[in-house]
Design an enzyme around this catalytic site. Structure first.
Site, PDB file in Angstrom:
ATOM      1  N   HIS A  48      27.491  -8.544   5.841  1.00  0.00           N
ATOM      2  CA  HIS A  48      28.572  -7.579   5.718  1.00  0.00           C
ATOM      3  C   HIS A  48      28.759  -6.785   7.009  1.00  0.00           C
ATOM      4  O   HIS A  48      28.344  -5.631   7.131  1.00  0.00           O
ATOM      5  CB  HIS A  48      28.294  -6.625   4.547  1.00  0.00           C
ATOM      6  CG  HIS A  48      28.528  -7.248   3.215  1.00  0.00           C
ATOM      7  ND1 HIS A  48      27.934  -6.794   2.064  1.00  0.00           N
ATOM      8  CD2 HIS A  48      29.299  -8.301   2.838  1.00  0.00           C
ATOM      9  CE1 HIS A  48      28.323  -7.540   1.043  1.00  0.00           C
ATOM     10  NE2 HIS A  48      29.149  -8.456   1.500  1.00  0.00           N
ATOM     11  N   CYS A 103      18.766 -14.659   2.156  1.00  0.00           N
ATOM     12  CA  CYS A 103      17.594 -13.947   2.671  1.00  0.00           C
ATOM     13  C   CYS A 103      16.390 -14.249   1.775  1.00  0.00           C
ATOM     14  O   CYS A 103      16.500 -14.171   0.545  1.00  0.00           O
ATOM     15  CB  CYS A 103      17.860 -12.442   2.687  1.00  0.00           C
ATOM     16  SG  CYS A 103      16.392 -11.449   3.103  1.00  0.00           S
ATOM     17  N   HIS A 131      28.813  -6.486  -6.316  1.00  0.00           N
ATOM     18  CA  HIS A 131      28.171  -6.834  -5.047  1.00  0.00           C
ATOM     19  C   HIS A 131      27.697  -8.285  -5.111  1.00  0.00           C
ATOM     20  O   HIS A 131      27.167  -8.729  -6.130  1.00  0.00           O
ATOM     21  CB  HIS A 131      26.988  -5.897  -4.779  1.00  0.00           C
ATOM     22  CG  HIS A 131      26.418  -6.025  -3.403  1.00  0.00           C
ATOM     23  ND1 HIS A 131      25.524  -7.024  -3.058  1.00  0.00           N
ATOM     24  CD2 HIS A 131      26.612  -5.291  -2.271  1.00  0.00           C
ATOM     25  CE1 HIS A 131      25.193  -6.886  -1.781  1.00  0.00           C
ATOM     26  NE2 HIS A 131      25.843  -5.858  -1.284  1.00  0.00           N
ATOM     27  N   GLU A 133      25.191  -9.862  -3.960  1.00  0.00           N
ATOM     28  CA  GLU A 133      23.785 -10.069  -4.305  1.00  0.00           C
ATOM     29  C   GLU A 133      23.558  -9.921  -5.807  1.00  0.00           C
ATOM     30  O   GLU A 133      22.820 -10.705  -6.423  1.00  0.00           O
ATOM     31  CB  GLU A 133      22.899  -9.082  -3.539  1.00  0.00           C
ATOM     32  CG  GLU A 133      21.422  -9.313  -3.785  1.00  0.00           C
ATOM     33  CD  GLU A 133      20.533  -8.284  -3.112  1.00  0.00           C
ATOM     34  OE1 GLU A 133      19.460  -7.987  -3.681  1.00  0.00           O
ATOM     35  OE2 GLU A 133      20.897  -7.779  -2.033  1.00  0.00           O
ATOM     36  N   CYS A 201      14.200  -4.107   0.094  1.00  0.00           N
ATOM     37  CA  CYS A 201      13.619  -4.796   1.246  1.00  0.00           C
ATOM     38  C   CYS A 201      13.035  -3.809   2.241  1.00  0.00           C
ATOM     39  O   CYS A 201      13.448  -2.651   2.337  1.00  0.00           O
ATOM     40  CB  CYS A 201      14.655  -5.714   1.890  1.00  0.00           C
ATOM     41  SG  CYS A 201      15.671  -4.974   3.156  1.00  0.00           S
ATOM     42  N   SER A 229      29.146  -2.906   3.417  1.00  0.00           N
ATOM     43  CA  SER A 229      27.700  -3.069   3.581  1.00  0.00           C
ATOM     44  C   SER A 229      26.984  -2.004   2.768  1.00  0.00           C
ATOM     45  O   SER A 229      26.998  -0.817   3.112  1.00  0.00           O
ATOM     46  CB  SER A 229      27.314  -2.947   5.056  1.00  0.00           C
ATOM     47  OG  SER A 229      25.913  -2.793   5.203  1.00  0.00           O
ATOM     48  N   SER A 230      26.350  -2.421   1.679  1.00  0.00           N
ATOM     49  CA  SER A 230      25.686  -1.470   0.788  1.00  0.00           C
ATOM     50  C   SER A 230      24.635  -0.652   1.517  1.00  0.00           C
ATOM     51  O   SER A 230      24.562   0.570   1.371  1.00  0.00           O
ATOM     52  CB  SER A 230      25.044  -2.225  -0.382  1.00  0.00           C
ATOM     53  OG  SER A 230      24.357  -1.347  -1.236  1.00  0.00           O
ATOM     54  N   ASN A 231      23.806  -1.296   2.339  1.00  0.00           N
ATOM     55  CA  ASN A 231      22.724  -0.546   2.984  1.00  0.00           C
ATOM     56  C   ASN A 231      23.261   0.435   4.016  1.00  0.00           C
ATOM     57  O   ASN A 231      22.673   1.498   4.232  1.00  0.00           O
ATOM     58  CB  ASN A 231      21.695  -1.510   3.591  1.00  0.00           C
ATOM     59  CG  ASN A 231      22.141  -2.162   4.869  1.00  0.00           C
ATOM     60  OD1 ASN A 231      21.950  -1.637   5.955  1.00  0.00           O
ATOM     61  ND2 ASN A 231      22.748  -3.337   4.769  1.00  0.00           N
TER      62      ASN A 231
END
Length: 332
Positions: A48, A103, A131, A133, A201, A229-231
């Site tokens: 992302h 990943c 999302h 993922e 992670c 981008s979630s993070n």
């Protein structure tokens, strides 16, 4: 612009930017283009980040939203976020050669979901609806997984057996937000089982830890990253919770509003796990041109993890794809 009193400085978070999973995925696309030539199709954004996607497009990658957009006999790569088993089935029906760039930390969550489903647990997946993922993980055991999108969702969660329920999580969430949801779930289901290891992670945790350390000392925090981008989005939230007076997410230095710097002496800078360092360098240059040339590193952790490239890159995928098409033609 209001004059800034006192020396101006930048607190630069470390670690920041690319994590091992993102680095692996981006290199995988580049290697595939080198080995097999263009086009290489990629289902969803490989990571992302707008800059990364645009750069890979210029090199010959074609990003699609659905597997059926890929022509028969082509090569398709699955993104770092992972996909559901149904996507692999779609690729097989479409006579496509595949490269799985999921990943390894996401793959670990997929395997946990499969194992707990086989043991007939109800699985409470903490994550954000829609999302990629979450969609991929849910697809591993759709009859056993219930999505829990934050503490507010907990009241409506129902399970078959409160003594046989486990929680898993999207890997890119805020650690604090996730544990708040877990605590609420444990209050409702005292027998709730935790996964054998933390699903969030290492890179997400380390980047959030660095922001926590610098947030209280920064009047403004600039997070470099894309809005999907979630993070990266979480880093903005973490910065504000840590005490930063203001925090903003930008894809590029050109998106910085100079008004944000009014009266600011200390600017914190970090970037999401899918952001190349060149974009951070551009932000530092932008700030230096405005008097913020003093850069101090705020180090939260050392990172030395690397992942090997997808094993499919060791095969002749063009030949495999052609064989799939020929085999289908022979059957007709």
């Amino acid at each position: 612009m209001t004059a800034t009193t006192g020396p101006r400085r930048v607190l630069l978070a470390a670690p920041r930017g690319y994590c091992a999973g993102v680095d692996r995925a981006v290199i995988a696309v580049e290697k595939a283009l080198e080995q097999y030539g263009s086009p290489i199709y990629v289902r969803h954004e490989i990571v992302h980040n707008k800059y990364v996607v645009q750069t890979l497009e210029r090199k010959g990658a074609i990003f699609v939203e659905q597997t059926d957009e890929v022509p028969e006999g082509a090569i398709v790569m699955f993104s770092a976020h992972g996909v559901a088993p149904t996507v692999h089935e779609e690729a097989a029906r479409g006579k496509l050669a595949t490269i799985d760039a999921t990943c390894p930390l996401v793959t670990k969550v997929h395997k946990e979901a499969i194992r707990y489903a086989e043991e007939d647990f109800d699985i409470l997946l903490i994550g954000h609806e829609g999302h990629e993922e979450v969609i991929g993980t849910s697809g591993e055991a759709p009859d056993h997984i219930t999505l829990v999108d934050g503490p507010a969702d907990v009241d409506k969660v129902e399970v078959r057996d409160p003594d046989k329920v486990v929680w898993l999580s999207q890997t890119t969430l805020s650690v604090d937000e996730t544990m708040e949801t877990v605590d609420a779930l444990k209050t409702k289901f005292p027998g709730l089982v935790s996964p054998p290891s933390d699903d969030i992670c290492y890179a997400t945790q380390n980047r959030q830890l660095a922001v926590k350390q610098m947030g209280a000392d920064s009047e403004l925090v600039i997070v470099v990253g894309s809005r999907n981008s979630s993070n990266s989005v979480r880093l903005v939230e973490v910065a504000k919770l840590a005490g930063a007076q203001d925090a903003h997410l930008v894809d590029f230095a050109s998106e910085i509003d100079e008004a944000w710097l009014e009266g600011v002496t200390t600017v914190g800078v970090t970037s999401g796990a899918s952001v190349p360092d060149v974009l951070v360098e551009e932000v530092l240059e932008y700030l230096a041109q405005r008097g913020y040339a003093d850069v101090e590193i705020v180090k939260a952790a050392e990172e030395s993890i690397t992942f090997s490239l997808p094993k499919e890159l060791r095969r002749d995928l063009r030949a495999e794809a052609a064989a799939l098409v020929e085999g289908a033609s022979a059957e007709k």
